[in-house]
Scaffold this active site. Structure first.
Site, PDB file in Angstrom:
ATOM      1  N   SER A  77       1.694  50.130 -44.177  1.00 45.03           N
ATOM      2  CA  SER A  77       1.123  51.444 -44.419  1.00 45.03           C
ATOM      3  C   SER A  77      -0.286  51.536 -43.830  1.00 45.03           C
ATOM      4  CB  SER A  77       1.149  51.738 -45.924  1.00 45.03           C
ATOM      5  OG  SER A  77       0.927  53.103 -46.174  1.00 45.03           O
ATOM      6  N   ASP A 189       7.484  54.458 -46.361  1.00 40.17           N
ATOM      7  CA  ASP A 189       6.302  53.645 -46.625  1.00 40.17           C
ATOM      8  C   ASP A 189       6.660  52.232 -47.096  1.00 40.17           C
ATOM      9  OD1 ASP A 189       3.814  52.663 -47.448  1.00 40.17           O
ATOM     10  OD2 ASP A 189       3.196  54.582 -48.295  1.00 40.17           O
TER      11      ASP A 189
END
Length: 291
Positions: A77, A189
């Protein structure tokens, strides 16, 4: 080429918006994984963490000044965003400028029908324009980007093909950004299944691993209002600790509980992480030497 700011995903979760249409990435240059030709001497693992990820900028500055140079970077991320800048060879001054100057609403798109929505494709565009790099093989330091394979609910690792779309996938926060469909698999994510991907670094053969954990400190006093997040914080802590114990050295800077997107917060967070990393200088140098 003029490089525009790209550290946008660090604060995307704080914008009240929903993702736009899914991004489909296919073809020969779609992100993929290839076994490395040789094991890494020293890997740096940069965790997911939203706005808390500005701490990574301070860690990167400290490692630069200590001349601790990883030959593999693994990012999840926001860690993938900052890791990609580091892997591309951007100066620390440039990375700081990109992180502190960015206007997060550049990621937003206004629709008369749907209102404010987050556009994940803008993350990929900003990565390309900021780094001037198209594929992983153009990076100066090998990089592995970790996302979540939504169907399998397992980590997906990318180190080959299109860099920008891999970073976009790693930052595709559910409920904020639409998934990225990579070679027929929906990616979101990395924070869901591997917020601190030390296991990925080990699987890639890293002999020594430095991991940067930016999550909440459970041993610090909780400020008023934070108790309602206690259960979620404990679950995240357990998830992170499962991989943190696989690292040789874990940096876990402390900079308070609450987060925001102000420039002051970004700079304060990075400064705290820098100072705390410099306090670990002897251990970091010793680890780098042993590698």
């Amino acid at each position: 080429m003029q490089r525009r700011p790209f550290l946008a995903c660090a604060g995307a979760a704080c914008l009240a918006a929903c993702g736009v249409d899914i991004t489909v990435v296919d073809g020969a240059d779609a992100p993929s994984f290839e076994l490395p030709r040789a094991p890494a001497r020293l890997a740096l693992v940069l965790a997911a963490g939203g706005p808390r990820g500005f701490a990574h900028v301070g860690v990167v500055r400290a490692l630069h000044e200590l001349d601790v140079q990883p030959d593999l970077i693994v990012g999840a991320s926001v860690g993938a965003l900052i890791g990609s800048a580091m892997a591309a060879g951007l100066s620390i001054e440039r990375i700081e400028s990109l992180a502190f100057d960015f206007d997060f609403y550049r990621l937003a798109r206004w629709s008369p029908i749907d209102g404010l929505r987050m556009d994940g494709s803008r993350i990929a565009a900003l990565v390309r324009e900021s780094l001037g790099v198209r594929v992983f093989t153009q990076l100066r330091t090998p990089l592995a980007v970790v996302a979540t394979d939504l169907q399998a609910m397992k980590p997906a690792v990318f180190n080959h093909g299109d860099l920008a779309s891999a970073v976009q996938a790693s930052c595709a926060i559910p409920g904020r950004f639409a998934p990225v469909r990579v070679r027929g698999r929906e990616m979101v994510d990395a924070d869901l299944v591997s917020p601190l991907p030390v296991r990925t670094a080990r699987d890639l053969g890293a002999r020594k691993v430095i991991a940067v954990d930016v999550a909440v400190h459970m041993d610090k006093p909780r400020p008023p209002g934070a108790e309602r997040y206690l259960e979620g914080d404990r679950a995240k802590r357990e998830q992170i600790d499962a991989e943190a114990r696989l690292a040789d050295l874990v940096l876990h800077p402390y900079f308070g509980y609450w987060v925001n997107l102000s420039r002051e917060y970004r700079e304060t967070t990075a400064r705290a992480a820098y100072e705390q990393t410099m306090q670990r200088a002897p251990a970091l140098r010793a680890l780098a030497a042993s590698a």
